[in-house]
Motif scaffolding. Sequence first.
Motif, short mmCIF file in Angstrom:
data_model
loop_
_atom_site.label_atom_id
_atom_site.label_comp_id
_atom_site.label_asym_id
_atom_site.label_seq_id
_atom_site.Cartn_x
_atom_site.Cartn_y
_atom_site.Cartn_z
N ASP A 28 52.32 28.69 42.61
CA ASP A 28 51.47 27.68 43.24
C ASP A 28 50.10 27.70 42.56
O ASP A 28 49.19 28.40 42.97
CB ASP A 28 51.36 28.00 44.74
N TRP A 33 42.67 23.43 38.70
CA TRP A 33 42.05 24.70 39.12
C TRP A 33 41.82 25.59 37.90
O TRP A 33 40.74 26.15 37.71
CB TRP A 33 42.96 25.42 40.13
N ARG A 37 38.04 26.56 36.46
CA ARG A 37 37.53 27.92 36.64
C ARG A 37 37.51 28.76 35.36
O ARG A 37 36.81 29.76 35.28
CB ARG A 37 38.39 28.70 37.66
N ARG A 157 48.87 34.87 40.74
CA ARG A 157 48.32 33.71 40.03
C ARG A 157 46.88 33.88 39.54
O ARG A 157 46.51 33.33 38.50
CB ARG A 157 48.40 32.45 40.89
N PHE A 163 45.95 34.98 31.05
CA PHE A 163 46.29 35.76 29.87
C PHE A 163 47.33 35.13 28.94
O PHE A 163 48.21 34.41 29.37
CB PHE A 163 46.75 37.16 30.29
N MET A 245 42.99 42.34 39.86
CA MET A 245 41.62 42.05 39.43
C MET A 245 40.80 41.49 40.58
O MET A 245 41.25 40.62 41.31
CB MET A 245 41.69 40.99 38.31
N PHE A 251 33.40 38.72 37.12
CA PHE A 251 32.52 37.63 36.66
C PHE A 251 31.05 38.05 36.74
O PHE A 251 30.28 37.92 35.79
CB PHE A 251 32.78 36.38 37.51
#
Length: 355
Positions: A28, A33, A37, A157, A163, A245, A251
């Motif tokens: 999903d 998206w 991002r 997801r 990657f 992660m 970030f």
Amino acid sequence: MFSTKIAGIGSYLPEKVVTNQDLEKVMDTNDEWIQERTGIRERRYGKKHEETTTTMGARAAEMAIERAGIKKEEVDFIIFATLSPDYYFPGCGVLVQRELGITTGEAGALDIRNQCSGFVYGLSIADQFVKTGMYKNVLLIGAEMHSMGLDFSTRGRNVTVLFGDGAGAVVLQPTTEPGKGILTTHLHSDGTFAEKLAFINPGSHGGYHMGRMDEPMDFGYSDAEYGDIFVNQHMLDNGQLFPNMDGPLVFKMAVQKFPEVIMEALQKTGLTPADIDMFVPHQANLRISSFVQKKLGLADHQVWNNIQKYGNTTAATIPIALAEALEAGAVKDGDLVCLAAFGSGFTWGSALIRW
Ligand code: ACO
């Protein structure tokens, strides 16, 4: 005294292109998206059963060796950076040596586990060996076969879409040309957040670091006195054999550490961001690279990004991007090239090279 120069560079990207739309079919997620991002449109995946981290590294190495104008038998030391090795041990260093057919010279092989900053760490290690005159041809490889170890269910997801697979390699040699080659390298780490970007099973931790994890986890250990720690059925059944992660934390730390370590290198050499002809950041996320670019006041022509096509290939992103920039004629003789990376550990680093 010698300096260290990049005498040859090569890259290898597997043929199979996997678009965001392809991923939409198995989990999903959606193209909008992912692009918004991360900037990623597509990535490459190696061929199952045929390609491995080692074989891709070998293809990139062959190109780097040829471009350096040496015979592969002249390589006197190998450094292999990856987080997705063919085997838990031995490492890819000896496997690539065998794949290249250069076992007779008995060059040493070192595997380094510094994830996203593996290439910058490897470059600094190679630099120490070359500038002291110990080795004449160091082969440094960054390669990843992420696609074999990702969670392709919706559960994974946030990690999986980032990657891709690929490899890059350089041959490092001594130079006596004044002012040329690697000017400086800077390496840092802070293990405080080790579990925030990690692949913790299979491993020997046995739950020891549990307090460092967000919530207590049941890893299915039995009461047996020995064994049953590294990997067990419970881990398989509960999706505990995949990377995890904390994206927002990564970030936040990345946008702080990238500029810091770049400024450290510039200050050491008496240079400024305006002196950078080409900045090749580790391709973690286009938003991170854009943030760092803005912070340093760099124009678009001073930065090389290709995450849109290849995703995050971890230890391979910098040599792949640098090879691409060179092939496009965007790096010329005498240019100041800046490399920087941040990743799991956390570890981070930078390098300045006068081309
Ligand atoms: N598709 C659709 N929705 C998703 C996906 C996906 N692939 N992944 C996560 N989401 C959802 C989440 O479930 C969450 O939904 P909710 O609000 O209903 O709970 C929502 O999107 C927001 O999730 P966040 O993780 O908060 O999203 P964020 O805006 O932080 O973006 C990202 C996630 C892109 C991972 C971001 O945190 C990031 O860029 N972090 C840096 C990590 C990074 O670059 N790692 C690369 C590897 S490390 C390195 O190389 C440095």
